[in-house]
Design a protein around this motif. Structure first.
Motif, PDB file in Angstrom:
ATOM      1  N   LEU A 119     -20.405  66.992  -4.623  1.00  0.00           N
ATOM      2  CA  LEU A 119     -20.735  66.051  -3.551  1.00  0.00           C
ATOM      3  C   LEU A 119     -20.409  64.616  -3.899  1.00  0.00           C
ATOM      4  CD1 LEU A 119     -24.179  67.550  -2.487  1.00  0.00           C
ATOM      5  CD2 LEU A 119     -21.968  67.848  -1.357  1.00  0.00           C
ATOM      6  N   THR A 120     -20.364  64.310  -5.188  1.00  0.00           N
ATOM      7  CA  THR A 120     -20.070  62.942  -5.622  1.00  0.00           C
ATOM      8  C   THR A 120     -19.034  62.970  -6.726  1.00  0.00           C
ATOM      9  OG1 THR A 120     -21.852  62.968  -7.275  1.00  0.00           O
ATOM     10  CG2 THR A 120     -22.409  62.144  -5.073  1.00  0.00           C
ATOM     11  N   ALA A 178     -31.984  65.878  -5.259  1.00  0.00           N
ATOM     12  CA  ALA A 178     -30.556  66.094  -4.987  1.00  0.00           C
ATOM     13  C   ALA A 178     -30.350  66.749  -3.633  1.00  0.00           C
ATOM     14  CB  ALA A 178     -29.934  66.942  -6.093  1.00  0.00           C
ATOM     15  N   ASP A 179     -31.262  67.663  -3.256  1.00  0.00           N
ATOM     16  CA  ASP A 179     -31.177  68.308  -1.947  1.00  0.00           C
ATOM     17  C   ASP A 179     -31.269  67.272  -0.830  1.00  0.00           C
ATOM     18  OD1 ASP A 179     -30.941  70.806  -3.075  1.00  0.00           O
ATOM     19  OD2 ASP A 179     -33.055  71.347  -2.796  1.00  0.00           O
ATOM     20  N   ARG A 193     -22.378  69.920  -7.765  1.00  0.00           N
ATOM     21  CA  ARG A 193     -22.188  70.517  -6.445  1.00  0.00           C
ATOM     22  C   ARG A 193     -20.898  70.048  -5.772  1.00  0.00           C
ATOM     23  NH1 ARG A 193     -28.195  70.164  -3.574  1.00  0.00           N
ATOM     24  NH2 ARG A 193     -29.427  70.811  -5.397  1.00  0.00           N
ATOM     25  N   LEU A 238     -25.581  66.372  -8.344  1.00  0.00           N
ATOM     26  CA  LEU A 238     -24.712  66.041  -7.211  1.00  0.00           C
ATOM     27  C   LEU A 238     -23.244  66.216  -7.587  1.00  0.00           C
ATOM     28  CD1 LEU A 238     -26.575  62.868  -5.901  1.00  0.00           C
ATOM     29  CD2 LEU A 238     -26.499  65.110  -4.787  1.00  0.00           C
ATOM     30  N   ALA A 256     -24.480  65.607   4.337  1.00  0.00           N
ATOM     31  CA  ALA A 256     -24.108  66.604   5.346  1.00  0.00           C
ATOM     32  C   ALA A 256     -24.249  66.056   6.756  1.00  0.00           C
ATOM     33  CB  ALA A 256     -24.951  67.860   5.172  1.00  0.00           C
ATOM     34  N   ASP A 298     -16.699  72.998  -1.957  1.00  0.00           N
ATOM     35  CA  ASP A 298     -17.742  72.679  -2.933  1.00  0.00           C
ATOM     36  C   ASP A 298     -17.237  71.820  -4.070  1.00  0.00           C
ATOM     37  OD1 ASP A 298     -16.256  74.334  -4.519  1.00  0.00           O
ATOM     38  OD2 ASP A 298     -17.839  75.807  -4.871  1.00  0.00           O
ATOM     39  N   ALA A 353     -28.040  65.444  -0.632  1.00  0.00           N
ATOM     40  CA  ALA A 353     -27.038  66.348  -0.062  1.00  0.00           C
ATOM     41  C   ALA A 353     -27.193  66.433   1.452  1.00  0.00           C
ATOM     42  CB  ALA A 353     -27.172  67.732  -0.689  1.00  0.00           C
TER      43      ALA A 353
END
Length: 454
Positions: A55-56, A8-9, A53, A50, A16, A74, A12
């Protein structure tokens, strides 16, 4: 076993750096697992991480997409800061014509040295006798008479909500909320360790029987909802449904937090607190009625809950400011609040009429009294892609993901706030959004023209 968080990092980081752009679709979880050589269960955990966080976002029947969010957002604390776009259709703080002059006149007596000295002393959650009487009068209607001794105060409406939830729902326990709900409630619940349970809705709001069904699965400790002008859909519970819901809550012996922040735009409708006063905590504030910069939150409590909520407000440091509370008492007493409310009701109706005209033919849900609308986008659009396209045109709107309790079940829709820009700017901005929805992308820099060409 692969650490799903490391995977996942990596995704991400791609988001970014722009390698994955807002609105871009991710592969299905099964395809993702094959490409990475990982188990399907690991891929599922990656996608959940994700979404957690922010992000999705998952859109029902469509897939998983990169979320369109501002830097530092966030995905959980939405709508908390003004948007950077020239035309802000996210935040919704209406201002009535001549409002500042009215507020200034009410403040003038408070600026005398003796009055100011008294107003600057600290006050607790119980406020003052004058404040309790003034706010009880503000809230009372033909259908509901408020006892001043049931009122408590907080610094703002969010703090009043936090105090109520903190008192009613222990960490780790379940709170029923509308499937699309006020984003700050999601953030408050996360910080308090409260588990949110999405309750199904239709065009009229929370569905009858939804509370019972959720409670049967695993016990709820309370319910939070907005029965009038629900944010984001604008729905208001019909009287028959509100009565049924009150009966359901009574049968299950569940307390309910009723958020009435927009109710001043529909003053004739009776609150849920009038139907189930023994179990309803009604929370409200002056941020929408007047202005967010000098506001007060307040709550009407049943006898059995007043001390618990007062204790939670004290423990959280959420007591009201003495100056703001005294200013509110004066504004209520001299008719300023009533005058500003009436002006905003007229203003909201004008903005809704404009939106219906400019967006004719689009699939929208909106109350003619409200300051926002819920726009179900045409089939070719995904919410995240539409938000990104609007941002490139200088207009900010809010994707459905900001309101969805379950990130896996997010409709392809956006909320459009109508309160912030001047009417001519609003009309042109809505026209640009209509063009994006029907014709695809539009040029950048349009927002600057919208705000300067008046």
């Amino acid at each position: 076993m692969d650490d799903y968080r490391l995977i996942a990092d990596g995704i991400a980081a791609d988001i970014a750096t722009g390698r994955l752009r807002p609105g871009e679709q991710l592969p299905t979880q099964r395809a993702f697992a094959r490409r990475r050589g990982i188990a399907n269960s690991t891929a599922t955990r990656v996608y959940r991480e994700l979404a957690r966080r922010g992000l999705t976002v998952g859109e029902v029947g469509r897939g998983t997409f990169v979320r369109a969010g501002r830097d530092g957002d966030d995905g959980r604390v939405a709508l908390a800061e003004p948007a950077a776009a020239p035309v802000d259709l996210e935040l919704n703080y209406p201002t009535a014509p001549g409002q500042a002059d009215l507020l200034a006149a009410g403040l003038a007596p408070l600026l005398r040295a003796d009055a100011l000295g008294a107003a600057l002393r600290p006050v607790g959650a119980v406020g003052t006798g004058a404040a309790r009487r003034a706010f009880a009068g503000l809230l009372s209607t033909d259908a509901w008479t408020v006892d001043p001794e049931r009122l408590l105060f907080a610094g703002n409406g969010r703090q009043a909500v936090a105090g109520a939830l903190s008192a009613l729902v222990p960490p780790g326990q379940r709170l029923g909320v509308e499937a699309l709900t006020y984003p700050v409630v999601r953030a408050v619940a996360e910080r308090l360790g409260i588990r949110l349970v999405p309750l199904p809705m239709d065009g009229d709001g929370l569905l009858p029987g939804a509370v019972t069904a959720a409670h049967r699965t695993a016990p709820l400790r309370a319910v939070y909802l907005q029965p009038r002008l629900q944010n984001p859909t604008g729905a208001s519970l019909p009287q028959e449904r509100a009565v049924a819901l009150a009966g359901e809550l009574r049968r299950l012996d569940l307390p309910v937090v009723e958020d009435a922040i927009w109710s001043f735009l529909r003053p004739a409708a009776a609150p849920l607190a009038a139907l189930a006063p023994e179990r309803t905590v009604l929370v409200d504030s002056l941020s929408k009625r007047l202005a967010p910069g000098l506001t007060t939150g307040f709550a009407v409590l049943p006898d059995g809950l007043r001390d618990r909520v007062a204790g939670a407000l004290r423990a959280g440091g959420w007591a009201p400011g003495g100056f703001a509370l005294e200013a509110a008492v004066r504004w209520i007493g001299d008719g300023t609040v009533a005058a500003v409310e009436a002006a905003k009701r007229t203003d909201a109706a004008a903005r809704q009429a404009l939106a219906r005209e400019v967006l004719a033919g689009q699939r929208m849900r909106a109350d003619p009294c409200s300051y926002y609308l819920w726009w179900e986008l045409p089939g070719a659009w995904r919410a995240e892609t539409f938000v990104a396209a609007a941002a490139r045109a200088g207009i900010s709107v809010t994707a459905a993901a900001a309101f969805a309790v379950d990130p896996r079940s997010t409709p392809s829709a956006v909320r459009v706030g109508l309160a912030s820009p001047p009417l001519p700017v609003l009309g042109r901005a809505l026209g640009v959004l209509a063009g994006i929805a029907t014709g695809g992308e539009t040029g950048t820099g349009v927002g600057e023209q919208l705000t300067t060409d008046r």
